[in-house]
Motif scaffolding. Structure first.
Motif, mmCIF file in Angstrom:
data_model
loop_
_atom_site.group_PDB
_atom_site.id
_atom_site.type_symbol
_atom_site.label_atom_id
_atom_site.label_comp_id
_atom_site.label_asym_id
_atom_site.label_seq_id
_atom_site.Cartn_x
_atom_site.Cartn_y
_atom_site.Cartn_z
ATOM 1 N N PHE A 74 0.858 -1.266 -0.056
ATOM 2 C CA PHE A 74 0.058 0.142 -0.062
ATOM 3 C C PHE A 74 0.895 1.257 -0.041
ATOM 4 C CE2 PHE A 74 -2.209 -3.327 2.085
ATOM 5 C CZ PHE A 74 -3.636 -3.353 1.372
ATOM 6 N N ARG A 75 0.854 2.017 -1.122
ATOM 7 C CA ARG A 75 1.549 3.227 -1.252
ATOM 8 C C ARG A 75 0.829 4.379 -1.488
ATOM 9 N NH1 ARG A 75 6.536 0.812 -2.537
ATOM 10 N NH2 ARG A 75 7.379 2.613 -3.583
ATOM 11 N N ALA A 76 1.547 5.538 -1.220
ATOM 12 C CA ALA A 76 1.308 7.095 -1.337
ATOM 13 C C ALA A 76 2.232 7.818 -1.889
ATOM 14 C CB ALA A 76 0.542 7.554 -0.149
ATOM 15 N N ARG A 77 1.940 8.727 -2.805
ATOM 16 C CA ARG A 77 2.859 9.490 -3.626
ATOM 17 C C ARG A 77 2.581 11.098 -3.544
ATOM 18 N NH1 ARG A 77 1.181 11.145 -8.253
ATOM 19 N NH2 ARG A 77 -0.067 9.495 -9.526
ATOM 20 N N THR A 78 3.470 11.926 -3.973
ATOM 21 C CA THR A 78 2.955 13.041 -4.240
ATOM 22 C C THR A 78 2.245 13.375 -5.494
ATOM 23 O OG1 THR A 78 5.104 13.786 -5.035
ATOM 24 C CG2 THR A 78 5.104 14.200 -2.655
#
Length: 216
Positions: A74-78
């Protein structure tokens, strides 16, 4: 995910003005690119393994106990707005990764309209999903082969059956929240920044690395 838009006429006009000031929304990857992408070895690193290293004498046995041959990350980015949440999934022995996430199809106009109504969506890789410099949060969990088949099939089913995007109801954190819930993880509320969502997901589950699905 974005914060809730005010639906009054004046704020809608303000939203369009703000959208016009953005340099441009990052384009989505093509369907071909979304099927399977190869990430750099550095991009495959996860923050899970960096925290609290075990003593060398026990590190190998712990790794065997907590890691399986498959994973969901599970990932988040700008992004130009509040950021983006998505998942990587695949086999630990391979560099190739699958990417799944929910984004509006098109450019800035589709993104702005998605605060007011439903707009067509894309569910594959989008620009920046494979670039480690954009990463803001990551929580990787491991699966055995049988469970991975079920989870990966669920992800692809979500991709095939999520044709629209909306900032409030059908957004990127909601999309990966569905995946986490299917895996039996405790899930935070979805109306928060992608980075916060992923970090809270990890916290709520105690940073557990191995997930085992219940019997069907």
């Amino acid at each position: 995910m974005t914060n809730k838009a005010n639906r009054s006429g004046s704020c809608i006009l303000a939203g369009f003005a703000l959208a016009a000031m953005l340099s441009c929304m990052t384009p989505s990857a093509s369907a071909h690119e979304a099927n399977k992408r190869v990430a750099d070895a550095s991009a495959l690193a996860t923050t899970d393994t960096a925290s609290r290293p075990a003593p060398q004498s026990t590190r190998r046995s712990v790794a065997r106990a907590e890691k399986g041959p498959y994973y969901v990350d599970f990932r988040a980015r700008t992004a130009a707005s509040w950021g983006h949440a998505f998942v990587w999934y695949g086999k630990t022995s391979e560099k190739a990764v699958e990417v799944a996430g929910l984004t509006p199809a098109g450019d800035t106009l589709a993104y702005v309209l998605g605060h007011i109504t439903f707009v067509p969506a894309e569910t594959g890789a989008s620009y920046g999903d494979l670039d480690p410099e954009y990463l803001t949060a990551s929580y990787r969990v491991y699966l055995n082969e049988a469970d991975a088949k079920r989870v990966f099939a669920h992800i692809r089913e979500l991709q095939a059956n999520t044709p629209v995007w909306n900032a409030e109801t059908m957004n990127c954190t909601g999309f990966i929240s569905d995946i986490a819930e299917f895996m039996g993880l405790k899930v935070p509320h979805r109306w928060q920044r992608p980075e916060n969502f992923v970090n809270h997901l990890k916290e709520m589950n105690g940073g557990r690395q191995m997930v085992r699905l219940s019997a069907e």
